[in-house]
Design a protein around this motif. Structure first.
Motif, PDB file in Angstrom:
ATOM      1  N   LEU A 126      63.769 -34.545 110.936  1.00 24.71           N
ATOM      2  CA  LEU A 126      63.502 -35.195 109.654  1.00 24.71           C
ATOM      3  C   LEU A 126      62.789 -36.492 110.001  1.00 24.71           C
ATOM      4  O   LEU A 126      63.289 -37.269 110.818  1.00 24.71           O
ATOM      5  N   CYS A 186      64.075 -26.766  97.996  1.00 26.24           N
ATOM      6  CA  CYS A 186      63.609 -27.261  99.299  1.00 26.24           C
ATOM      7  C   CYS A 186      62.967 -26.126 100.092  1.00 26.24           C
ATOM      8  O   CYS A 186      63.568 -25.075 100.280  1.00 26.24           O
ATOM      9  N   LEU A 233      63.514 -31.229 101.988  1.00 25.84           N
ATOM     10  CA  LEU A 233      62.326 -31.804 101.380  1.00 25.84           C
ATOM     11  C   LEU A 233      62.008 -31.079 100.088  1.00 25.84           C
ATOM     12  O   LEU A 233      61.802 -29.870 100.067  1.00 25.84           O
ATOM     13  N   LEU A 245      72.423 -31.977 109.251  1.00 24.90           N
ATOM     14  CA  LEU A 245      72.564 -33.238 109.972  1.00 24.90           C
ATOM     15  C   LEU A 245      73.872 -33.310 110.740  1.00 24.90           C
ATOM     16  O   LEU A 245      73.893 -33.651 111.909  1.00 24.90           O
ATOM     17  N   ILE A 276      63.199 -36.543  99.238  1.00 21.09           N
ATOM     18  CA  ILE A 276      64.201 -36.010 100.163  1.00 21.09           C
ATOM     19  C   ILE A 276      65.497 -35.809  99.400  1.00 21.09           C
ATOM     20  O   ILE A 276      65.961 -36.719  98.703  1.00 21.09           O
ATOM     21  N   ASN A 309      61.972 -26.675 103.248  1.00 23.70           N
ATOM     22  CA  ASN A 309      62.538 -26.905 104.583  1.00 23.70           C
ATOM     23  C   ASN A 309      63.736 -27.829 104.439  1.00 23.70           C
ATOM     24  O   ASN A 309      63.684 -28.799 103.679  1.00 23.70           O
ATOM     25  N   ALA A 310      64.797 -27.515 105.165  1.00 20.20           N
ATOM     26  CA  ALA A 310      65.999 -28.351 105.141  1.00 20.20           C
ATOM     27  C   ALA A 310      66.654 -28.325 106.513  1.00 20.20           C
ATOM     28  O   ALA A 310      66.576 -27.327 107.238  1.00 20.20           O
ATOM     29  N   LEU A 311      67.296 -29.420 106.855  1.00 23.92           N
ATOM     30  CA  LEU A 311      67.883 -29.618 108.173  1.00 23.92           C
ATOM     31  C   LEU A 311      69.349 -30.004 108.057  1.00 23.92           C
ATOM     32  O   LEU A 311      69.702 -30.892 107.278  1.00 23.92           O
ATOM     33  N   ALA A 343      57.523 -38.045 103.730  1.00 25.60           N
ATOM     34  CA  ALA A 343      58.647 -37.420 104.435  1.00 25.60           C
ATOM     35  C   ALA A 343      58.281 -36.011 104.886  1.00 25.60           C
ATOM     36  O   ALA A 343      57.493 -35.313 104.236  1.00 25.60           O
ATOM     37  N   ALA A 391      69.652 -32.633 104.945  1.00 17.89           N
ATOM     38  CA  ALA A 391      68.532 -33.189 104.199  1.00 17.89           C
ATOM     39  C   ALA A 391      67.473 -32.118 104.027  1.00 17.89           C
ATOM     40  O   ALA A 391      67.199 -31.354 104.954  1.00 17.89           O
ATOM     41  N   VAL A 427      60.176 -32.437 107.068  1.00 23.23           N
ATOM     42  CA  VAL A 427      61.238 -31.742 107.784  1.00 23.23           C
ATOM     43  C   VAL A 427      60.541 -30.567 108.467  1.00 23.23           C
ATOM     44  O   VAL A 427      59.901 -29.752 107.799  1.00 23.23           O
TER      45      VAL A 427
END
Length: 162
Positions: A41, A127, A98, A133, A104, A129-131, A49, A96, A51
């Motif tokens: 991210l 979203c 995008l 955390l 975000i 793409n998402a990550l 922003a 998180a 990801v």
């Protein structure tokens, strides 16, 4: 944001105010961070922003903030194929994603959920793409939603301002 070692140093890439603190981690290992693909991210100096998965990340020199973590939850609009629908691997999770319009979406579950369920939340929210955390060690301070978790030993904090 992101995963940290026992001494509270970043496990993967960490950039703060344009300064590289910890380089990209492309090692293999055990645990959520190493589930593939993992990702990054980041926010560039133009406040845009992103990801992306770790393999696609390029440090262009114009990155203001970045954190690496894993696994990617949503990749190009699809839930990460390593997740299993109906998994019993439940935990508190945060991540998180995008959203369109360079927004975000930060989210933290208040109840234990699977990685698949958590990824589906980001996908359903829009979203691409998402990550992921982190999980059970994470805390949220959001008084307007009655979330004021003040205990814990923090590695990093993400603050949202207007």
């Amino acid at each position: 944001g992101g995963m940290y070692t026992e001494d509270n140093s970043p496990l993967g890439l960490y950039i703060e105010e344009g300064q590289l603190i910890t380089p990209l981690n492309t090692k293999k290992g055990n645990g959520n961070f190493y589930l593939q693909p993992n990702g990054v991210l980041f926010i560039n100096k133009n406040k845009k922003a992103f990801v992306c998965n770790t393999k696609a990340f390029i440090n262009s020199g114009s990155i203001e903030y970045a954190t690496q973590s894993g696994p990617m939850l949503v990749i190009d609009g699809k839930i990460n194929s390593v997740f299993t629908k109906g998994s019993r691997n439940l935990n508190i999770r945060n991540g998180a994603g995008l959203l369109p319009g360079n927004k975000i979406l930060f989210a933290m579950s208040t109840e234990p959920v699977s990685l698949y369920e958590f990824a589906d939340f980001f996908k359903t929210a829009g979203c691409n793409n998402a990550l992921y955390l982190d999980g059970f060690v994470s805390r949220t301070y959001l008084p307007e939603k009655n979330l004021t978790q003040l205990d814990g030993d923090f590695g990093v904090m993400i603050g949202v301002t207007d």
